[in-house]
Scaffold this motif. Structure first.
Motif, PDB file in Angstrom:
ATOM      1  N   ALA A  83     -24.053   9.704 -19.741  1.00  0.00           N
ATOM      2  CA  ALA A  83     -25.426   9.188 -19.782  1.00  0.00           C
ATOM      3  C   ALA A  83     -25.714   8.558 -21.143  1.00  0.00           C
ATOM      4  O   ALA A  83     -26.339   7.496 -21.227  1.00  0.00           O
ATOM      5  N   ILE A  84     -25.236   9.194 -22.201  1.00  0.00           N
ATOM      6  CA  ILE A  84     -25.441   8.658 -23.551  1.00  0.00           C
ATOM      7  C   ILE A  84     -24.625   7.381 -23.739  1.00  0.00           C
ATOM      8  O   ILE A  84     -25.140   6.360 -24.207  1.00  0.00           O
ATOM      9  N   LEU A  85     -23.344   7.417 -23.361  1.00  0.00           N
ATOM     10  CA  LEU A  85     -22.463   6.265 -23.565  1.00  0.00           C
ATOM     11  C   LEU A  85     -22.870   5.052 -22.733  1.00  0.00           C
ATOM     12  O   LEU A  85     -22.781   3.915 -23.196  1.00  0.00           O
ATOM     13  N   ARG A  86     -23.318   5.279 -21.515  1.00  0.00           N
ATOM     14  CA  ARG A  86     -23.716   4.175 -20.634  1.00  0.00           C
ATOM     15  C   ARG A  86     -25.153   3.716 -20.882  1.00  0.00           C
ATOM     16  O   ARG A  86     -25.584   2.729 -20.307  1.00  0.00           O
ATOM     17  N   SER A  87     -25.888   4.491 -21.666  1.00  0.00           N
ATOM     18  CA  SER A  87     -27.326   4.241 -21.855  1.00  0.00           C
ATOM     19  C   SER A  87     -28.027   4.155 -20.504  1.00  0.00           C
ATOM     20  O   SER A  87     -28.846   3.278 -20.255  1.00  0.00           O
ATOM     21  N   GLN A  88     -27.662   5.098 -19.649  1.00  0.00           N
ATOM     22  CA  GLN A  88     -28.227   5.155 -18.302  1.00  0.00           C
ATOM     23  C   GLN A  88     -28.390   6.623 -17.918  1.00  0.00           C
ATOM     24  O   GLN A  88     -27.435   7.391 -18.000  1.00  0.00           O
ATOM     25  N   PRO A  89     -29.599   7.020 -17.505  1.00  0.00           N
ATOM     26  CA  PRO A  89     -29.762   8.418 -17.095  1.00  0.00           C
ATOM     27  C   PRO A  89     -28.903   8.734 -15.870  1.00  0.00           C
ATOM     28  O   PRO A  89     -28.664   7.866 -15.028  1.00  0.00           O
ATOM     29  N   ILE A  90     -28.453   9.965 -15.809  1.00  0.00           N
ATOM     30  CA  ILE A  90     -27.671  10.441 -14.663  1.00  0.00           C
ATOM     31  C   ILE A  90     -28.400  11.651 -14.096  1.00  0.00           C
ATOM     32  O   ILE A  90     -28.861  12.517 -14.842  1.00  0.00           O
ATOM     33  N   GLY A  91     -28.508  11.699 -12.785  1.00  0.00           N
ATOM     34  CA  GLY A  91     -29.153  12.824 -12.120  1.00  0.00           C
ATOM     35  C   GLY A  91     -28.119  13.691 -11.424  1.00  0.00           C
ATOM     36  O   GLY A  91     -27.004  13.249 -11.142  1.00  0.00           O
ATOM     37  N   ILE A  92     -28.503  14.934 -11.163  1.00  0.00           N
ATOM     38  CA  ILE A  92     -27.631  15.842 -10.412  1.00  0.00           C
ATOM     39  C   ILE A  92     -28.460  16.456  -9.291  1.00  0.00           C
ATOM     40  O   ILE A  92     -29.564  16.951  -9.516  1.00  0.00           O
ATOM     41  N   ARG A  93     -27.904  16.439  -8.101  1.00  0.00           N
ATOM     42  CA  ARG A  93     -28.532  17.055  -6.926  1.00  0.00           C
ATOM     43  C   ARG A  93     -27.668  18.231  -6.491  1.00  0.00           C
ATOM     44  O   ARG A  93     -26.462  18.071  -6.258  1.00  0.00           O
TER      45      ARG A  93
END
Length: 163
Positions: free
Chosen positions: A56-66
């Protein structure tokens, strides 16, 4: 004197004892690996959550978990919609071996069966390194041992055996 062909009672007993010893050793070597499987899956999940937080930090994109009771899926935000990370080698959805199960607690409430869209993640891993605080228990219904993964707001993860 005429000699009879065949096995004596002593020879048959020796063979039966040898077979019994071999069967006993085989059963003991196979053993009960439910505890090892539980620990392996819990450690795997902890490592994958750590990896996703770094992604998430490296891609500058939030990641969610379900999380569901028997599976978990990492999700990427695609415009305004969350989609499973099916094509990511490490973050693709994973189903636990039966009968292992997950119990998620967010804000003091059980969150596995929360109402709402199955597409919405329960945990967010942000680009700042922060994450939704949570407690996740990985357990086997027939064992007393279980593993606890605790995520804190500042992005730290704690992994511990919880007996």
């Amino acid at each position: 004197m005429r000699r009879h062909r065949g096995f004596t009672l002593i020879e048959l007993l020796v063979v039966l004892i040898i077979i019994g010893v071999i069967v006993s050793l085989t059963i003991m070597s196979i053993g009960d690996n439910r505890g090892e499987e539980l620990q392996r899956e819990a450690r795997r999940l902890n490592a994958v959550i750590e990896l996703a937080a770094e992604e998430a930090i490296l891609r500058s994109q939030p990641i969610g978990i379900r999380f569901d009771y028997d599976r978990y899926a990492f999700k990427f935000l695609d415009g305004e919609r969350w989609t499973d990370a099916e094509h990511d080698r490490f973050l693709r959805p994973h189903t636990l071996p039966e009968p292992l199960q997950l119990d998620l607690v967010v804000d003091g409430l059980a969150a596995n069966n929360e109402e709402g869209s199955r597409d919405q993640p329960q945990i967010l891993l942000l680009t700042s390194g922060e994450m939704t605080p949570f407690e996740l228990v990985v357990s086997h219904p027939d064992l007393d041992e279980r593993y606890l993964i605790v995520g804190s707001l500042d992005g730290r993860l704690e992994f511990q055996r919880d007996d």
